[in-house]
Motif scaffolding. Structure first.
Motif, PDB file in Angstrom:
ATOM      1  N   ASP A 125       9.830  26.152   5.526  1.00 58.69           N
ATOM      2  CA  ASP A 125      11.174  26.512   5.704  1.00 58.69           C
ATOM      3  C   ASP A 125      12.083  25.566   4.865  1.00 58.69           C
ATOM      4  N   THR A 142      10.158  34.941   4.025  1.00 56.02           N
ATOM      5  CA  THR A 142      10.313  33.566   5.147  1.00 56.02           C
ATOM      6  C   THR A 142      11.449  32.809   4.512  1.00 56.02           C
ATOM      7  N   ASP A 143      11.472  31.606   5.005  1.00 58.08           N
ATOM      8  CA  ASP A 143      12.779  30.594   4.762  1.00 58.08           C
ATOM      9  C   ASP A 143      12.161  29.936   3.667  1.00 58.08           C
TER      10      ASP A 143
END
Length: 201
Positions: A125, A142-143
């Motif tokens: 992330d 996703t981050d």
């Protein structure tokens, strides 16, 4: 004191994702780099079968090791196979273990879609990362901050693209741990021409 490296494998991992880095680290150890490399699983197992049918003997459980560095291979992500990185992400135990290792200060290195297991663990992330070209779309969801590079070094988290990129990742880590001269010796011994610039933060 030796740097303890654990290559964590599971049913359906890609052979070269794990064996390539293992061989690089073993060559480095033979050249005076103080590394201790083992192959580990989450659960007790004598052997694990990889994605192309190779059966690999296991040194022990990850929980019984005290690694400084853990290498996470990918395998079978896009096939959504019952034995694969995808299956491990769905099961959740391996991402949980990876997250715990990271919290304890262990450096993580992911090859190919092993990076997706790190993403599942929340470790990528806000961090630069890469994975196999065929899974970049999933990584972008996703981050993580997807980077166009063969190897991405973000300090305590290092990721690599697909399969043979694991050789470049491991050689880069040997350079970090033991110096570039050792890394070059290993590349020469393995008759491997290093590819791509490493993206470093």
């Amino acid at each position: 004191m030796a740097t303890e490296i654990a290559v964590v494998i599971y049913e359906g991992f890609d052979e070269m994702d794990a064996v390539g880095p293992f061989e690089v680290f073993s060559h480095a150890s033979e050249r005076g780099c103080d590394l201790d490399v083992s192959v580990r699983t989450l659960d007790t197992a004598d052997r694990v079968t990889a994605s192309h049918g190779l059966t690999v003997a296991v040194d022990g459980r990850l929980a019984d090791a005290d690694p400084d560095l853990v290498v996470v291979p990918g395998g079978g992500w896009n096939d959504r196979a019952d034995a694969s990185a995808w299956a491990e992400a769905e099961r959740g135990d391996l991402p949980d273990a990876i997250a715990d290792l990271h919290e304890r200060g262990v450096t993580l290195a992911a090859v190919c879609t092993g990076g997706m297991l790190l993403a599942e663990a929340g470790i990528l992330d806000g961090r630069p990362a890469v994975t196999h070209a065929s899974a970049l779309g999933d990584l972008r969801e996703t981050d993580a901050k997807v980077v166009d590079a063969r190897v991405v070094d973000d300090g305590d988290v290092v990721t690599a693209g697909g399969i043979t990129s694991g050789l470049d990742l491991a050689l880069h880590l040997v350079g970090r741990l033991c110096g570039e001269s050792v890394a070059e010796e290993v590349a020469t011994a393995m008759e491997y021409e290093r590819r791509g610039e490493v993206y470093e933060t």
